[in-house]
Design an enzyme around this catalytic site. Structure first.
Site, PDB file in Angstrom:
ATOM      1  N   THR A  19      -9.150 104.834  72.950  1.00 20.34           N
ATOM      2  CA  THR A  19     -10.155 105.288  73.902  1.00 20.34           C
ATOM      3  C   THR A  19     -11.403 105.788  73.187  1.00 20.34           C
ATOM      4  O   THR A  19     -11.298 106.526  72.206  1.00 20.34           O
ATOM      5  CB  THR A  19      -9.542 106.435  74.746  1.00 20.34           C
ATOM      6  OG1 THR A  19      -8.562 105.857  75.588  1.00 20.34           O
ATOM      7  CG2 THR A  19     -10.586 107.155  75.578  1.00 20.34           C
TER       8      THR A  19
ATOM      9  N   ARG B  93      -2.005 103.619  87.587  1.00 22.61           N
ATOM     10  CA  ARG B  93      -2.002 104.849  86.774  1.00 22.61           C
ATOM     11  C   ARG B  93      -3.417 105.139  86.259  1.00 22.61           C
ATOM     12  O   ARG B  93      -4.107 104.257  85.754  1.00 22.61           O
ATOM     13  CB  ARG B  93      -1.042 104.674  85.594  1.00 22.61           C
ATOM     14  CG  ARG B  93      -0.985 105.872  84.640  1.00 22.61           C
ATOM     15  CD  ARG B  93      -1.898 105.692  83.460  1.00 22.61           C
ATOM     16  NE  ARG B  93      -1.753 106.758  82.478  1.00 22.61           N
ATOM     17  CZ  ARG B  93      -2.568 106.930  81.441  1.00 22.61           C
ATOM     18  NH1 ARG B  93      -3.568 106.112  81.241  1.00 22.61           N
ATOM     19  NH2 ARG B  93      -2.391 107.906  80.595  1.00 22.61           N
ATOM     20  N   VAL B  94      -3.854 106.352  86.408  1.00 20.80           N
ATOM     21  CA  VAL B  94      -5.164 106.757  85.895  1.00 20.80           C
ATOM     22  C   VAL B  94      -4.944 107.819  84.826  1.00 20.80           C
ATOM     23  O   VAL B  94      -4.158 108.745  85.020  1.00 20.80           O
ATOM     24  CB  VAL B  94      -6.043 107.336  87.032  1.00 20.80           C
ATOM     25  CG1 VAL B  94      -7.350 107.886  86.490  1.00 20.80           C
ATOM     26  CG2 VAL B  94      -6.313 106.271  88.093  1.00 20.80           C
ATOM     27  N   GLY B  95      -5.636 107.670  83.726  1.00 25.20           N
ATOM     28  CA  GLY B  95      -5.488 108.637  82.633  1.00 25.20           C
ATOM     29  C   GLY B  95      -6.583 109.685  82.647  1.00 25.20           C
ATOM     30  O   GLY B  95      -7.361 109.797  83.601  1.00 25.20           O
ATOM     31  N   ASP B  96      -6.634 110.428  81.577  1.00 22.72           N
ATOM     32  CA  ASP B  96      -7.627 111.505  81.450  1.00 22.72           C
ATOM     33  C   ASP B  96      -9.062 111.003  81.348  1.00 22.72           C
ATOM     34  O   ASP B  96     -10.009 111.737  81.648  1.00 22.72           O
ATOM     35  CB  ASP B  96      -7.307 112.368  80.223  1.00 22.72           C
ATOM     36  CG  ASP B  96      -7.280 111.543  78.949  1.00 22.72           C
ATOM     37  OD1 ASP B  96      -6.812 110.376  79.000  1.00 22.72           O
ATOM     38  OD2 ASP B  96      -7.715 112.043  77.900  1.00 22.72           O
TER      39      ASP B  96
ATOM     40  N   GLY C 276      -2.968 110.701  78.219  1.00 25.39           N
ATOM     41  CA  GLY C 276      -3.824 111.282  79.235  1.00 25.39           C
ATOM     42  C   GLY C 276      -3.126 112.308  80.108  1.00 25.39           C
ATOM     43  O   GLY C 276      -3.741 113.295  80.527  1.00 25.39           O
TER      44      GLY C 276
HETATM   45  N1  ASP Z   1      -6.343 108.786  76.949  1.00 19.88           N
HETATM   46  C1  ASP Z   1      -6.082 107.413  77.306  1.00 19.88           C
HETATM   47  C2  ASP Z   1      -5.184 107.353  78.518  1.00 19.88           C
HETATM   48  O1  ASP Z   1      -4.338 108.193  78.678  1.00 19.88           O
HETATM   49  C3  ASP Z   1      -5.455 106.616  76.229  1.00 19.88           C
HETATM   50  C4  ASP Z   1      -6.069 106.683  74.875  1.00 19.88           C
HETATM   51  O2  ASP Z   1      -6.594 107.673  74.447  1.00 19.88           O
HETATM   52  O3  ASP Z   1      -6.032 105.691  74.176  1.00 19.88           O
HETATM   53  O4  ASP Z   1      -5.320 106.407  79.256  1.00 19.88           O
END
Ligand code: ASP
Length: 348
Positions: free
Chosen positions: A202, A230-233, A256
């Protein structure tokens, strides 16, 4: 000064002293651009023209995102790994010096999700648009729809993953051996691909322009082979990104869910507001993640990087291996983050 006066003075200044921690990095001269991971160095370069020409931090952030979203990488943009149903779904967010923010989540077939997030910020009364709604909004705003095909690398990795389809979308811990598997298959996903790249990357970015204004952005395809929806941070303001122009900013990479649970970057910024240095603020937030569930924390990675208003920066991660790139007039390099758990020796 007599003893009594000295004691009184000490009593008065003690609480202040206990919060004014020494910053770990040498305060940089503005402007400054910070981006996560090794690729951050190229992202900083792509954004630097704007900052060095006295442009706005928010424009530098978008330029950095456009650069990395255009690249075919495993983890950012449409070249990224798909979810477990085979769709590449993108999360991105952006925040400026006036606490304006915008985000998109689960956005498909649009090359530049962070630019869409910026449009959400600038042209709607909302902060976050998701899925079909985000796509519709993007198309209405002149973004073009791209081909559905997976990139060659993503297709290869997805086909490999499909053979087992184990639903354990664990973010790798850098430096761990390839293909570690525990008895319930928690690590059956490749931790590191054949070409040496990782299953996440990311791009989190923070910029401070010559006026001292701070902005940030995050763009990602998220965890490889995640559940559809699914949604991440990276789409969540206060989790993957937070900016307070009086204090500084922080961004994150890693699992996340852990970042959301701790309102990670908001927590980092609040620690900086209390006077902690960027690295210590990141460390204190990582310690919360570890405290929440020590067993879980041992097998995951989260890294925070932060910058304060003086231009001091620092980072801290659960595991060894998180790196970030910094560019100022004097500095242009990748730094290793401080960390809680040391990586075991790699077998490969
Ligand atoms: N933070 C991102 C997520 O949870 C993944 C990542 O940092 O690569 O989607």
């Amino acid at each position: 000064m007599n003893r009594r006066k000295f004691i009184n003075l000490t009593a008065l200044t003690a609480p202040l002293l206990s919060f004014s921690k020494v910053t770990e990095s040498i305060p940089a001269v503005k402007p400054i651009m910070i981006s996560t991971w090794e690729e951050g160095k190229n992202v900083n370069k792509a954004a630097w023209g704007i900052l060095s020409e006295k442009g706005r931090a928010i424009d530098a952030i978008e330029a950095g995102a456009i650069y990395v979203e255009d690249k075919i990488s495993c983890c950012v943009g449409l070249g990224g790994n798909p979810d477990r149903d085979g769709f590449v779904t993108l999360d991105a967010c952006i925040m400026d010096e006036n606490a304006n923010c915008g985000a998109v989540a689960g956005l498909e077939r649009i090359k530049h999700p962070l630019s869409v997030a910026r449009k959400v910020m600038e042209t709607t009364p909302h902060v976050l648009l998701v899925g079909d709604g985000a796509l519709k909004f993007a198309l209405q705003n002149g973004f073009t729809i791209e081909n559905k095909e997976l990139s060659i690398d993503a297709k290869k990795e997805y086909e490999k993953w499909l053979k087992k389809s184990t639903y354990k979308p664990v973010i790798n811990i850098e430096n761990l051996p390839v293909q570690v598997e525990n008895k319930d298959g928690a690590f059956t996903m490749p931790l590191k691909f054949d070409d040496g790249s990782f299953n996440h990357d990311t791009m989190g970015m923070i910029a401070m322009d010559v006026s001292g204004n701070v902005s940030g952005g995050v763009t990602t395809s998220g965890m490889a082979f995640k559940m559809h929806g699914r949604v991440g941070d990276s789409a969540v303001i206060g989790a993957g990104l937070f900016v307070d122009n009086e204090v500084g900013a922080a961004t994150s990479s890693g699992v996340g869910e852990e970042v959301i649970r701790t309102c990670g970057t908001h927590t980092v910024v609040e620690f900086m507001r209390r006077g902690y240095s960027p690295e210590t603020a990141c460390k204190k937030t990582i310690e919360r993640i570890i405290k929440n569930n020590k067993a879980r924390a041992k097998t995951l990675q989260v890294g925070f990087v932060a910058v304060n208003k003086k231009g001091a920066y620092g980072a801290y991660a659960v595991q060894e291996g998180f790196v970030y790139a910094v560019k100022t007039k004097q500095v242009d390099r990748i730094f290793k983050s401080a960390f809680f758990y040391k990586a075991p020796k790699s077998e490969d």
